[in-house]
Design a protein around this motif. Structure first.
Motif, short mmCIF file in Angstrom:
data_model
loop_
_atom_site.label_atom_id
_atom_site.label_comp_id
_atom_site.label_asym_id
_atom_site.label_seq_id
_atom_site.Cartn_x
_atom_site.Cartn_y
_atom_site.Cartn_z
N ALA A 1 1.96 -21.65 -30.72
CA ALA A 1 2.86 -20.78 -31.50
C ALA A 1 4.14 -21.49 -31.88
N LYS A 2 4.69 -21.08 -33.02
CA LYS A 2 6.01 -21.55 -33.44
C LYS A 2 6.79 -20.37 -33.96
N LEU A 3 8.11 -20.41 -33.73
CA LEU A 3 8.97 -19.36 -34.27
C LEU A 3 9.31 -19.68 -35.71
N LEU A 4 9.41 -18.64 -36.53
CA LEU A 4 9.85 -18.78 -37.92
C LEU A 4 11.15 -18.00 -38.08
N ALA A 5 12.23 -18.71 -38.38
CA ALA A 5 13.51 -18.01 -38.63
C ALA A 5 13.72 -18.03 -40.15
N GLY A 6 14.63 -18.87 -40.64
CA GLY A 6 14.82 -18.95 -42.09
C GLY A 6 13.69 -19.69 -42.78
N GLY A 7 12.95 -20.47 -42.02
CA GLY A 7 11.81 -21.20 -42.56
C GLY A 7 12.18 -22.41 -43.41
N HIS A 8 13.48 -22.72 -43.50
CA HIS A 8 13.86 -23.78 -44.44
C HIS A 8 13.78 -25.19 -43.86
N SER A 9 13.42 -25.30 -42.61
CA SER A 9 13.01 -26.60 -42.06
C SER A 9 11.52 -26.56 -41.75
N LEU A 10 11.06 -25.42 -41.21
CA LEU A 10 9.68 -25.35 -40.75
C LEU A 10 8.66 -25.28 -41.90
N LEU A 11 8.90 -24.43 -42.91
CA LEU A 11 7.91 -24.31 -43.98
C LEU A 11 7.71 -25.63 -44.74
N PRO A 12 8.79 -26.37 -45.06
CA PRO A 12 8.55 -27.69 -45.69
C PRO A 12 7.65 -28.59 -44.82
N LEU A 13 7.85 -28.57 -43.51
CA LEU A 13 7.01 -29.39 -42.62
C LEU A 13 5.57 -28.89 -42.62
N MET A 14 5.41 -27.56 -42.68
CA MET A 14 4.06 -26.99 -42.68
C MET A 14 3.33 -27.30 -43.99
N LYS A 15 4.09 -27.32 -45.10
CA LYS A 15 3.45 -27.67 -46.38
C LYS A 15 2.93 -29.10 -46.34
N LEU A 16 3.66 -29.97 -45.68
CA LEU A 16 3.24 -31.38 -45.58
C LEU A 16 2.24 -31.59 -44.45
N ARG A 17 1.90 -30.50 -43.75
CA ARG A 17 0.99 -30.54 -42.59
C ARG A 17 1.55 -31.42 -41.47
N MET B 1 1.87 -27.18 -52.86
CA MET B 1 1.55 -27.44 -51.46
C MET B 1 1.54 -26.12 -50.69
N ILE B 2 0.51 -25.94 -49.91
CA ILE B 2 0.30 -24.68 -49.20
C ILE B 2 0.07 -25.02 -47.73
N PRO B 3 0.74 -24.30 -46.82
CA PRO B 3 0.53 -24.61 -45.40
C PRO B 3 -0.92 -24.35 -44.97
N ALA B 4 -1.34 -24.98 -43.88
CA ALA B 4 -2.66 -24.69 -43.30
C ALA B 4 -2.65 -23.24 -42.80
N PRO B 5 -3.83 -22.61 -42.70
CA PRO B 5 -3.87 -21.21 -42.27
C PRO B 5 -3.28 -21.02 -40.86
N PHE B 6 -2.71 -19.85 -40.65
CA PHE B 6 -2.17 -19.52 -39.33
C PHE B 6 -2.23 -18.01 -39.18
N GLU B 7 -2.08 -17.57 -37.95
CA GLU B 7 -1.98 -16.14 -37.69
C GLU B 7 -0.50 -15.78 -37.71
N TYR B 8 -0.18 -14.67 -38.38
CA TYR B 8 1.23 -14.28 -38.54
C TYR B 8 1.55 -13.09 -37.65
N VAL B 9 2.62 -13.22 -36.87
CA VAL B 9 3.06 -12.13 -35.99
C VAL B 9 4.52 -11.86 -36.28
N ARG B 10 4.86 -10.62 -36.55
CA ARG B 10 6.28 -10.34 -36.72
C ARG B 10 6.85 -9.77 -35.43
N ALA B 11 7.91 -10.41 -34.92
CA ALA B 11 8.56 -9.93 -33.70
C ALA B 11 9.67 -8.96 -34.09
N GLY B 12 9.64 -7.78 -33.50
CA GLY B 12 10.67 -6.78 -33.80
C GLY B 12 11.85 -6.87 -32.85
#
Ligand SMILES: Cc1cc2nc3c(=O)[nH]c(=O)nc-3n(C[C@H](O)[C@H](O)[C@H](O)COP(=O)(O)OP(=O)(O)OC[C@H]3O[C@@H](n4cnc5c(N)ncnc54)[C@H](O)[C@@H]3O)c2cc1C
Ligand code: FES
Ligand code: FES
Lengths: 271, 161
Positions: free
Chosen positions: A28-44, A1-12
């Motif tokens: 926009a959405k914030l990405l921290a550890g990604g361990h809740s968000l990435l699973p949701l993004m994989k499932l769209r 499973m692969i997330p839908a395309p997005f633009e990636y911005v790294r905040a310093g």
């Protein structure tokens, strides 16, 4: 499973993250550890157009004493909280609960700010923060504000955060040697709680008994009025409408809430 | 976008799509196929690798977020002349594998366990490996292998520099 395309911005920095949120708004959405968000993004189930990576913001991860409170940076990962000597001495409930989240690999990535912002009613650390009666410090274009935990979680995946704000710090009163208890019921060791109860200083919070983590107010009132632990714990599910799912039906959840509340209060009373 | 990642001691720069997962980056971009993808849902641990000294499930990390990081996969464990890492040697001597599918992730997670706790009890090993599933259910020998590896000293909890 692969997330839908997005633009990636790294905040310093926090300011860069706020600027990106302001610019992209709801896309926009914030990405921290990604361990809740990435699973949701994989499932769209989440399809952000822009992902703002805040996982490398320096100075975002700390645990320190600040007056009567312990202040914890939103980027603090679960394993860092688990091992923090300051947290162990000043608010031992929190590192214990951090150690009960998921498995070691999850704790190496997941952050306190992420689990707080995600607002899953079945999450461990928000339950502990709610029992500790702490506050969530958030920052947006207009500066910082502090939201009491009792007003932060509004429902399933719903919080008092504005779209251009991020969680920057969590604050809890120092509890020192005061007794505490945490009871988490799962089918497998590394799962989310089916129900969990956190007790400290006469307050009780429950996971997975409503649309968000909640306080067992009837139990707290009974304790304040001198009820025994047994009497007070019998009221833990009062006024709550837990849901039924494949892990447990509502009636069973009510039973667990009463049982786990009693056990957590008993552990807390032994200090 | 471009990422520069040190994989098994070699720094490399690649052009990646932001949505590329680290597990796919390692398998497809780097051609390192030891890292298996079992569940894709952060549940099984088969994709565990070490990133900047910590065990993580690479199916739930973006390659983009790993820009600048140091990653070690199973392929990066053995010495230049093929000498096995103490954890690999212990999995072999204790027969800590059956079909072998979970093994790369188990070995990497086990190194993570020993890096936190150099001499764990059986129970501590089991708790430390709670994020890794073995469908062949060979857990007894896996636990034995980790405890055997611990006897080799601190190198069992470290990845080669
Ligand atoms: C296999 C597995 C098992 C797990 N088990 C448990 C468990 O037993 N108990 C438990 O409680 N949790 C569990 N979790 C969830 C885990 O704790 C997550 O890491 C955590 O809930 C989210 O933190 P994160 O840093 O990964 O957030 P992310 O996934 O990066 O983000 C989650 C959400 O919060 C937002 N966000 C992140 N940081 C901020 C911030 N600073 N300000 C505002 N918004 C922000 C994101 O935009 C996103 O919407 C588990 C996860 C997995 C994959
Ligand atoms: S494939 Fe990553 S945890 Fe299963
Ligand atoms: S050895 Fe077959 S899955 Fe573990």
């Amino acid at each position: 499973m692969i997330p839908a395309p997005f633009e990636y911005v790294r905040a310093g920095s926090v300011d860069e993250a706020i600027a990106a949120l302001t610019e992209h708004g709801d896309d926009a959405k914030l990405l921290a550890g990604g361990h809740s968000l990435l699973p949701l993004m994989k499932l769209r189930l989440a399809v952000p157009a822009v992902l703002v990576d805040i996982s490398r913001i320096p100075e975002f991860s700390y645990v320190r004493v600040d007056g009567d409170e312990v202040a914890i940076g939103a980027g603090t990962r679960h394993f860092e909280l688990e091992r923090s000597d300051v947290a162990r001495a000043e608010v031992p409930l929190l590192p214990h609960v951090a150690s009960r989240v998921g498995d070691p690999q999850v704790r190496h990535k997941g952050t306190l700010g992420g689990t707080v912002a995600h607002s899953d009613p079945a999450s461990d650390l928000p339950t502990a923060l709610l029992a500790l009666d702490g506050s969530v410090v958030v920052q947006g274009p207009g500066g910082r504000r502090s939201i009491p935990v009792t007003e932060f979680w509004l429902g399933f995946f719903e919080t008092a955060l504005e779209p251009d704000e991020l969680v920057v710090e969590l604050r809890v009163p120092r509890t020192g040697t005061a007794g505490w208890g945490y009871e988490k019921f799962t089918r497998r060791e590394n799962d989310w709680p089916i129900v969990a109860a956190a007790a400290v200083q006469g307050r009780v919070a429950l996971a997975n008994m409503a649309g968000s983590v909640v306080r067992a107010t009837a139990t707290e009132e009974a304790l304040a009025n001198g009820a025994s632990i047994e009497e007070a714990a019998a009221l833990a599910d009062q006024g709550l409408e837990p849901s039924s799912d494949m892990h447990a039906d509502a009636e069973y959840r009510r039973h667990l809430a009463r049982l786990l509340t009693r056990r957590a209060l008993e552990t807390a009373s032994r200090g | 976008m471009q990422v520069t990642i040190t994989v098994n001691g070699q720094q490399r720069t690649d052009d990646v799509e932001p949505r590329l997962l680290l597990a796919h980056y390692l398998r497809e971009t780097c051609g390192l196929k030891a890292t298996n993808i079992g569940c894709d849902t952060t549940s099984c641990g088969a994709c565990t690798v070490i990133v900047d000294g910590l065990s993580v499930k690479s199916c739930t990390v973006l390659a983009a977020s790993a820009d600048g990081a140091t990653v070690t996969t199973l392929e990066g464990l053995a010495g230049p002349d093929g000498e096995l890492h103490p954890m690999q040697a212990a999995f072999r001597s204790e027969h800590g594998l059956q079909c072998g599918f979970c093994t790369p992730g188990m070995v990497m997670a086990a190194i993570g366990v020993l890096s936190d706790n150099p001499d764990p009890s059986d129970r501590e090993v089991r708790e430390g490996l709670e994020g890794n599933l073995c469908r062949c259910t060979g857990y007894h020998n896996i636990v034995r292998a980790v405890r055997t590896a611990a006897q080799a000293g601190p190198s069992a909890g470290q990845v080669p520099a």
